[in-house]
Structures are given as C-alpha cells and as structure tokens.
Enzyme design. Structure first.
Site, PDB file in Angstrom:
ATOM      1  N   TRP A 139       3.729  -0.146  10.543  1.00 34.99           N
ATOM      2  CA  TRP A 139       4.229  -1.248   9.726  1.00 34.99           C
ATOM      3  C   TRP A 139       3.465  -2.542  10.005  1.00 34.99           C
ATOM      4  O   TRP A 139       3.438  -3.433   9.160  1.00 34.99           O
ATOM      5  CB  TRP A 139       5.728  -1.443   9.964  1.00 34.99           C
ATOM      6  N   LYS A 171      20.478  10.734  -6.678  1.00 39.42           N
ATOM      7  CA  LYS A 171      19.115  10.546  -6.216  1.00 39.42           C
ATOM      8  C   LYS A 171      18.245  11.694  -6.722  1.00 39.42           C
ATOM      9  O   LYS A 171      18.648  12.858  -6.682  1.00 39.42           O
ATOM     10  CB  LYS A 171      19.083  10.505  -4.680  1.00 39.42           C
ATOM     11  N   TRP A 177       8.115  -3.556   4.828  1.00 41.57           N
ATOM     12  CA  TRP A 177       6.951  -4.380   4.486  1.00 41.57           C
ATOM     13  C   TRP A 177       7.310  -5.851   4.318  1.00 41.57           C
ATOM     14  O   TRP A 177       6.592  -6.731   4.797  1.00 41.57           O
ATOM     15  CB  TRP A 177       6.303  -3.834   3.215  1.00 41.57           C
ATOM     16  N   ASP A 185      -2.233   2.967   2.346  1.00 42.75           N
ATOM     17  CA  ASP A 185      -1.636   3.048   3.667  1.00 42.75           C
ATOM     18  C   ASP A 185      -2.018   4.405   4.232  1.00 42.75           C
ATOM     19  O   ASP A 185      -1.595   5.433   3.696  1.00 42.75           O
ATOM     20  CB  ASP A 185      -0.114   2.912   3.541  1.00 42.75           C
ATOM     21  N   PRO A 231       0.803  -1.235   0.000  1.00 44.69           N
ATOM     22  CA  PRO A 231       0.000   0.000   0.000  1.00 44.69           C
ATOM     23  C   PRO A 231       0.828   1.273   0.000  1.00 44.69           C
ATOM     24  O   PRO A 231       1.651   1.480   0.899  1.00 44.69           O
ATOM     25  CB  PRO A 231      -0.790  -0.121   1.317  1.00 44.69           C
ATOM     26  N   LYS A 263      13.085  16.956  -6.005  1.00 45.32           N
ATOM     27  CA  LYS A 263      12.432  18.154  -6.534  1.00 45.32           C
ATOM     28  C   LYS A 263      13.254  19.388  -6.197  1.00 45.32           C
ATOM     29  O   LYS A 263      13.344  20.328  -6.976  1.00 45.32           O
ATOM     30  CB  LYS A 263      11.023  18.281  -5.941  1.00 45.32           C
ATOM     31  N   GLN A 308      12.063  -1.733   1.267  1.00 43.56           N
ATOM     32  CA  GLN A 308      11.046  -2.453   2.019  1.00 43.56           C
ATOM     33  C   GLN A 308      11.566  -3.747   2.631  1.00 43.56           C
ATOM     34  O   GLN A 308      10.815  -4.476   3.272  1.00 43.56           O
ATOM     35  CB  GLN A 308       9.849  -2.761   1.113  1.00 43.56           C
TER      36      GLN A 308
END
Length: 902
Positions: A602, A674, A641, A87, A48, A677, A637
C-alpha cells in the site's frame, strides 16, 4: 452539396467501434492533451489496478467516473494529463504464483530460489494487461496506456526509497517488537488499514471456553479460601482456546466488583468456588436455581445450585496466584498471577481476562507492565518463539497437538480426513474442540459452547489471521494524526459522509503504520544495519552505488555479487535477492546487512503521485503534477489507497494529496447481492459492451444511481436507456437530417435574431441554456448523476416530445421560409449543444453526433467533440417566465391525455 448522414437503425456498439477507430487514427486523446499546452492544469491520479486478475463490470463503473471529469475539464479548457498505472507487487501476485507453481511460501529458497520465484512473479503481474487495455479502449476511458507507471520498475522503486529516507531523516521510521495482525496463509504481518478492508471481518462460529484457573492458597488468597469449603477457581472466558497453553496471567479490573460463588462443575460435578464479575454473574448462573441448596445437590443433576459467599474488589485480587492451566511449557519468571488491566470490562465474558502475552496486543502490553514473562520455546536457531509457528501450527512442545494447525480453516479437506482417522473419531475435531474436551475432563472447564462472533481474516487469502509477536518496521503516523485530521477537512469528499465518517473516524483512531512484510516480491526496505546498531537508509540508486563502492574498497562487498546492482546494466534490478547481496560499510568500518523485509504494497500505491514521475530524479518539480485535483476509487479504498496517499503527503509535504475525491459504491446484481463468478451472477463487461455499447452502459450506470451509492446492475436497465434516451436522441437527429437534407440546410449565413423566432423556439433555447447552467454546475460539483438525468429529461420530455412534435409542420412546409430556417437553426443548436453536454458520460455517441453535425455545417472545425469547448451559458436567453408558462401548458396537456385514457 454535402448532406447530413441519415441512419436506418441505431447500433451503439457499431458507433463506438467507428468512433474509436477515428480517435486512434487521428490521435484524438493525445491531441486533447497537447492542444491544451500552456492552459491551467487539472491533475488526475489513476489508482493502479493489478493486471494479474481479470476486470469486472464494476471496473467499467469506476473508470467511467474517472473519465467523466477528465473529459469535462478538458472541454472547459484545462490540460488534463492522465497517466495509466499498474500495481504489480504484493500478496495477490505471490499467492497466484504459488498456486500456479504448486508451492507454499516455505518452499521459497529450498524448492525454488528467490530469483526464480520473483521472475515468475514479474511474469504473472502483466498476465491480463492486454485484456485490461482492451476494456479501457472499448469503454472509452482515456488514459495514457503507452507510458504507464509500473510499480516494479527501478525508477518507481527509487522514488519510494527516497520517500522512506525522508521519513527516516524525520525519525519517522522505527523497528519494534509488538503483537501484530499476522496472516499464516500469506506468511506476513498486516497493517491496520489492510486489516480493515471491507469484508475482512467475518462472522464465524467458534468453540468458546469459560476456563477454571485453580487458585493457589497462600496468605494473599486466604481471603477467598476462608469463605468457602471448596477449591477456588478464577473464571476466564476465551473465544480462542488454542491460546490457553500460552496463558501466563489473568487480568481483572481494579474497580470491578467480583463475587466468590460456591457451586458445582457442570461436567465433573465436583464442588468448586469460582470468582466472577458481579455484573456478569447472571450470565453464568441460572436464577431459577437460586432456591436450590448446596447441601441437597446430587451428582448428575442438570439444575446446579449456587451460593454467593463473598464480594471482593478487583484491586484486592491483584497478585493472587494460580496453577498453570495447561502446563506444556514453563516460563522463567513471575507468571501465573492475577494482574490489573485497564482494558478489562464487564461487557461480556466473566470480567476476568486470560492473558497470553504472545497472542494479544493488550495482553502483551499489560504483561510487560507487570513483568509477566511470555510462554516461549527456542526455535532451531536458538531464538525464542511462541508456542505457535508462523504457519499457524503448534510447536512440538505442545505434545498433544504438536504441529497441528490452530485454525481449522488452514487445513484442506484431504488433510482433515487424515487427521480424523488419526484421531479415531467419526468426525474431525479441531484443536479448540479437543482442548475443550481436555479441560472438561480435568475439571478445568466451567462452560463450553459454540459462539458466533466477528473475526478478522486476511484481505487476500480469506483465511483467519492471528495476533502474533513480530519484529516489524513502523512509520510513526500517529505523530501527524492531528495534522492529517486537520487537512482532511479541506478535502471535498463525495459523499461528504465518507470523509467525515468513515475516513475521519479512521484518522481519529490512527495507529502507527506497520510497514514491513516478510515476503519476496515487492519493494525492499532500504535500511541497512550493523550488529552494533548503526543504521543507514538509502534514498537513491546513486547513493546505493556510492555505498557499494565504499564497501568494495573496505573488502566487504563481493564483486561477484554486484551482478544486477549496476544501474548502467540492462539487468539492473532493485528487487530481492540481488539487493540482499549488498553489504554496506558502517562509519566505524563494520559490515551492514539489509533488513530483509519488503515494504507494505500500500506504500507503493500511496507513493504514486511522486513515483510515477520518478521524483525528484527524472522530474525535479511537482508543479502542475501534485496534488491531484481529482481522484476516484471504490469505497473500499477509504482505508487503503485514499489513506496511504493522504498519510505520505501530509507527513512529507504537509499538504493534501488530492482535493476532490469520489468514493464510488459497489456494483451488485439486480437483487442486491454481491456479484460472484462462483454464484453465476457476475456480468461480463465485454459481453455487456458488445451487446449494448459503452455509451448506454455508462449512461445507465451514471444515471441510475449516484456514484457513491450501491448500484443494482440490471441488463434490462441498459436496454431501457438504449431505447428511451439514445433511441429518442437518435430519432431526433434523424428527423433533423432527413428534412435538412431535403431543404439543403447546412447552417449557412447568419443566425436569425432571437426576437424573430417563435415563442416555441425561444422556450426550447431558454430551456437549453438553463440545462447548460445546470449540467455545468453538476459536473463542477462532481455530481454526474444530476447532469445525466437533466440531459435525459431535456431530450425525452422537452426536445422530442414537445418541441419537435409541435414544430413538425414547420419542417414539412414546401417553401424554405425564414420560419423553417429558424426551426432548423434551433434544432441544430440543441443537438450540437447536447453532444457537448453529454460527451463526458457518453463519449462515443456524443462524438458521433457532433461530427455528423459539424462535418456539414463547418460551424466547429474540431474533428472531435472532445477537442471542442464546453457550451457557455447565455444568461440573456434564459426566460424563466416563459419556461414556467410552457411547463404549465405541458402539465395541462399531460393531465388531459390521462383523462382521455380513462
């Protein structure tokens, strides 16, 4: 007579828009699931995302990987249900709301009620849902958006409560007072897997101090004093000077050899004798000064002499006493003595460790073992607390620094300027720097310097964490450590190194899961306790309802507080503050109140295999729903997750939660940096899709690098894919359509037998079936890059550049001969097969090509390639000798052309 559509130019964004409209009008996604009813299930779990932030180009990559294998398995005849999810709890939402409202966590309950705050959070969580849904549609990611699971919904929460009760039944939940990673900026403790998210450890340059702890002369320490004519100090190094007011002991290694060294303090020039580990002596004393004598030293000399007076074992230092370093608060008990710690090493520092029991896990443990009391004060309610509050500020008892933040990063620039003025300095000095000055002045600092080291930061606020004493609820994950390791070995990790290395190492070093969070917006911990220690864990809405009835009958539950707790009411809500009002009754007739904490967000996401179906309430069985055949998320993750899925599944169901996992890498800018913005190097996903189309974007991402490798994202690369691969395939189809329309070829009648076809036809078909075999195996092995590159090579090098080029005259012939018919049939078969092979990666163009062909030939009645079957290999048509001979011819031709150019 119907004719194949011919195109004047290739416009992939327009093709995607047209195909998308057809999908939605004909409910093609829904049909792809419904038409496979009764077929074997292929189970996919959607990790999610949070909809309170905007999606980025990396989400296109991540979702393309998920989409590829679900589409492939559908083509292979499986039923692939895929439920979207959101999520909706935790720090990202809370921090965003606090920023919007201009409040801090401390304002909740005073300036704004918990009810109002949580309503703002509920509104915040779906802020950009429409944007996410739009990206999902435009990139061709098929997932059920109409019936997603949402982690804040009562049914989702109910399943999480059920899982927690099952853990409680197994004695897997316990409350403990321990030192935990704590984020003052977020106002909550963190679990070990949160602390190990990528980027949480950052290089920082801090003021470090080798402090001098003055030994007290008595019978135990006489062995030191008898060997020197100067006061004796124990040297201990710290990278967190703000913890020194909380020092309660010093730890040494029992088997470490220490030296007593006569020298002078570098700041006060006073004579001193210091105790330091022999193995670290050279780090603190310059060998160039070895020839200097103590007697000839003059105050102010930079070159300071030293003389080793004595060697002593760490075990012999035990129970020697020292004066409190910074005496703001005096503890009750046996503090300020040397103790033995099994964690003390000679890797760095001085071989003597400063022990602040309130701010370090090892400190807390060793202090408890040796009955060393922590330095504490009482808060406003009379409860003991450390010398630093939960906002990260010193308490008032630390008079020189009262209410100041212990970490400079917690202070904004405006407040920093005000503090500079208050300090009367040209520049602001942080707490560590001023403690260093204080110790230097008082002859209690041996060395002060800036030191660069890795320090943990909060994964959401990006601010430094503290190690802090907390009452927390834990899941006893260590009880299942061996089983988690064992079952992990049965999972197919792509790449394997993530499973054996990153994930495997994590499991090997597993600690108990810090479950509780002292926040407001999240799933409430379903544990109620009475003052005499009786405990109830509620596992369902029905159980809560029954307990509330008992409580009301006992006179504990105020009927006016039942609002929002009636499961039949429209405003039923299991969140705070409503569930906080629920008073239950114990077996002995005493009131029970809920433990106010929430659970780790989590846990929400790790519970999704069961909670998305409201198991075991709305859905009684998990058959064909669990475990997942496939999941995919970013490598970040691994300890998020992926871990929580695995942990919950193993602890409660004794099996894996997922059988295959693709752990995809990062999407970086073209220079390998990386994307950000702020830096202006982030690619906008919508602009990219609108410019190049979803197919070219997805194909570029998948063919350029394996999913688990970092991708240097370059828009020029998408343009090249658009021209070379899609342009070539488009031209090949257009060539076919042009001449097929002239000759009226619609694939009527029987296929001409293989033995009546030319060697060129048999070669391309042999190569085609070899391609089917390779692509099928690559998809089956979760290797989409291999599949994409094989398809690409077939189209550009063999089909277009060789077969079509050498067959042109056959299409140009005036008469509609069998040879011409064979050429049409062969090229049609190649194009139709390619549409099916490439469909998982380039869903729009593949469907466009498939329908352009089959709407005329009627060979496949399916309205979409995504409802059609994956090509089946005909081994009898594969002729490796022929393929090798033709490859030799191609190589010779290529070499000849190269020589001509020279």
């Amino acid at each position: 007579m119907s004719q194949y559509t011919e195109y004047k130019s290739l416009n992939l964004p327009n093709i995607a828009e047209t195909v998308l409209q057809r999908w939605e009008e004909n409910k093609v996604f829904e049909r792809s699931v419904e038409e496979r009813e009764g077929a074997p299930a292929y189970v996919f779990y959607e990790g999610p995302p949070s909809a309170n932030g905007l999606p980025g180009i990396h989400h296109v990559m991540a979702r393309a990987i998920k989409d590829i294998f679900c589409r492939y398995k559908t083509q292979k005849g499986f039923q692939v249900k895929r439920k979207g999810g959101w999520d909706t709890h935790g720090l990202p939402i809370e921090i965003s709301v606090e920023k919007t409202l201009g409040i801090t966590k401390e304002d909740i309950g005073s300036k704004i009620s918990i009810e109002e705050y949580n309503k703002a959070c509920r509104h915040e969580v779906m802020k950009y849902k429409s944007v996410w849904d739009d990206l999902t549609r435009k990139m061709g990611y098929w997932v059920d958006l109409e019936n997603p699971y949402i982690t804040f919904e009562n049914k989702y929460i109910e399943t999480c409560w059920y899982l927690l009760k099952e853990l409680h039944k197994k004695n897997m939940l316990y409350k403990g007072y321990t030192i935990q990673p704590f984020s003052p900026a977020a106002g909550t403790g963190l679990s070990s897997h949160e602390l190990n998210q990528p980027g949480t450890y950052k290089l920082v340059k801090d003021t470090t101090i080798v402090a001098q702890f003055k030994a007290i002369r008595d019978a135990k320490s006489e062995v030191l004093f008898a060997s020197t004519d100067a006061p004796v100090y124990f040297l201990a190094w710290t990278t967190t000077p703000w913890t020194l007011p909380s020092n309660a002991a010093l730890a040494v290694g029992a088997n470490i050899t220490y030296l007593l060294v006569r020298t002078f303090n570098a700041y006060t020039f006073q004579p001193i004798s210091v105790v330091v580990a022999k193995d670290l002596f050279a780090k603190h004393f310059n060998s160039k000064n070895a020839e200097l004598t103590i007697e000839e030293y003059q105050e102010g000399n930079k070159n300071i002499p030293f003389r080793i007076e004595k060697e002593i074992k760490g075990s012999d230092l035990q129970d020697m006493r020292f004066e409190q370093l910074i005496p703001y608060v005096q503890p009750e008990g046996n503090a300020f003595r040397v103790i033995v710690g099994d964690f003390v090493s000679t890797e760095d520092g001085t071989g003597i460790v400063h022990i602040a029991p309130t701010f370090g896990a090892d400190d807390f443990r060793v202090a408890k073992q040796h009955d060393v009391p922590p330095i504490m004060v009482n808060d406003e309610s009379g409860k003991p607390m450390p010398l630093v509050d939960r906002q990260g500020r010193f308490v008032k008892e630390v008079t020189d620094f009262a209410h100041e933040y212990v970490k400079e990063e917690y202070i904004n620039e405006t407040d920093k300027e005000a503090l500079r003025v208050k300090q009367g300095r040209d520049k602001y000095l942080n707490v560590d720097e001023r403690i260093a000055i204080q110790l230097k002045t008082n002859n209690l600092a041996f060395k002060v310097e800036k030191y660069e080291h890795s320090y943990p930061h909060c994964w959401r606020t990006d601010k430094p964490i503290l190690y802090y004493p907390l009452d927390s609820w834990f899941i006893r994950t260590t009880a299942y450590k061996d089983r988690m390791i064992e079952l992990n070995k049965t999972i197919n990790w792509k790449p394997e190194s993530t499973g054996t290395g990153r994930f495997g190492n994590w499991l090997e070093n597993l600690v108990d899961w810090n479950l509780s969070r002292s926040r407001y917006w999240g799933i409430p911990l379903p544990i109620w306790r009475s003052e005499d220690g009786e405990e109830k864990c509620i596992g369902s809405v029905a159980e809560l309802n029954e307990e509330l009835k008992k409580s009301a009958a006992a006179g504990f539950m105020d009927p006016t507080k039942m609002e929002h707790l009636d499961p039949t009411a429209n405003d039923f809500d299991l969140h705070r503050p409503y569930v906080d009002h629920a008073i239950l009754v114990s077996s002995t007739g005493k009131p029970m109140t809920r433990e106010l904490d929430l659970i780790d967000v989590w846990f929400d996401s790790g519970a999704m295999p069961y909670a998305q179906w409201n198991y075991p309430f709305s859905t009684k069985s998990l058959e064909n729903l669990y475990p997942a055949d496939f999941i995919a998320e970013g490598v970040d993750q691994t300890r998020g997750w992926f871990f929580t899925l695995h942990a919950i599944s193993v602890m409660l169901f004794d099996q894996v939660a997922f059988k295959n996992v693709v752990s995809n890498g990062l999407v970086l800018d073209k220079n390998g940096n990386k994307m950000s913005k702020r830096l202006g190097n982030a690619a906008d996903p919508f602009t990219t899709l609108d410019t190049y189309g979803a197919d070219a974007t997805r194909w570029y991402m998948i063919s350029n690098a394996q999913p688990w490798d970092n991708l240097k994202f370059n828009l020029d690369g998408i343009g090249e894919v658009q021209r070379k691969f899609f342009g070539t395939l488009y031209n090949t189809y257009n060539f076919f359509a042009l001449y097929a329309n002239i000759d009226g070829f619609t694939f009527e009648g029987e296929e001409i037998p293989m033995e009546k076809r030319t060697e060129l036809d048999r070669w391309i078909l042999s190569l085609l079936y070899s391609l089917i075999k390779e692509v099928d195996a690559s998809y089956a092995d979760y290797e989409p890059t291999k599949a994409a590159r094989a398809i690409q090579e077939f189209v550009t090098e063999h089909l277009s550049n060789w077969y079509v080029r050498l067959s042109r005259r056959r299409f140009w012939k005036g008469e509609y001969t069998d040879d011409k018919k064979v050429a049409y049939q062969t090229l049609y078969t190649c194009l139709d097969t390619l549409s099916r092979l490439m469909a998982p990666i380039a869903p729009f163009f593949a469907d466009h090509l498939f329908t352009d062909l089959n709407s005329i030939s009627k060979k496949d009645k399916n309205i979409s390639v995504h409802l059609a079957q994956f090509p089946v290999v005909n081994e009898s048509l594969i002729n490796k000798d022929l393929e090798e001979r033709m490859q030799l011819a191609q190589d010779i031709s290529s070499m000849t052309l190269s020589l001509r150019k020279k």
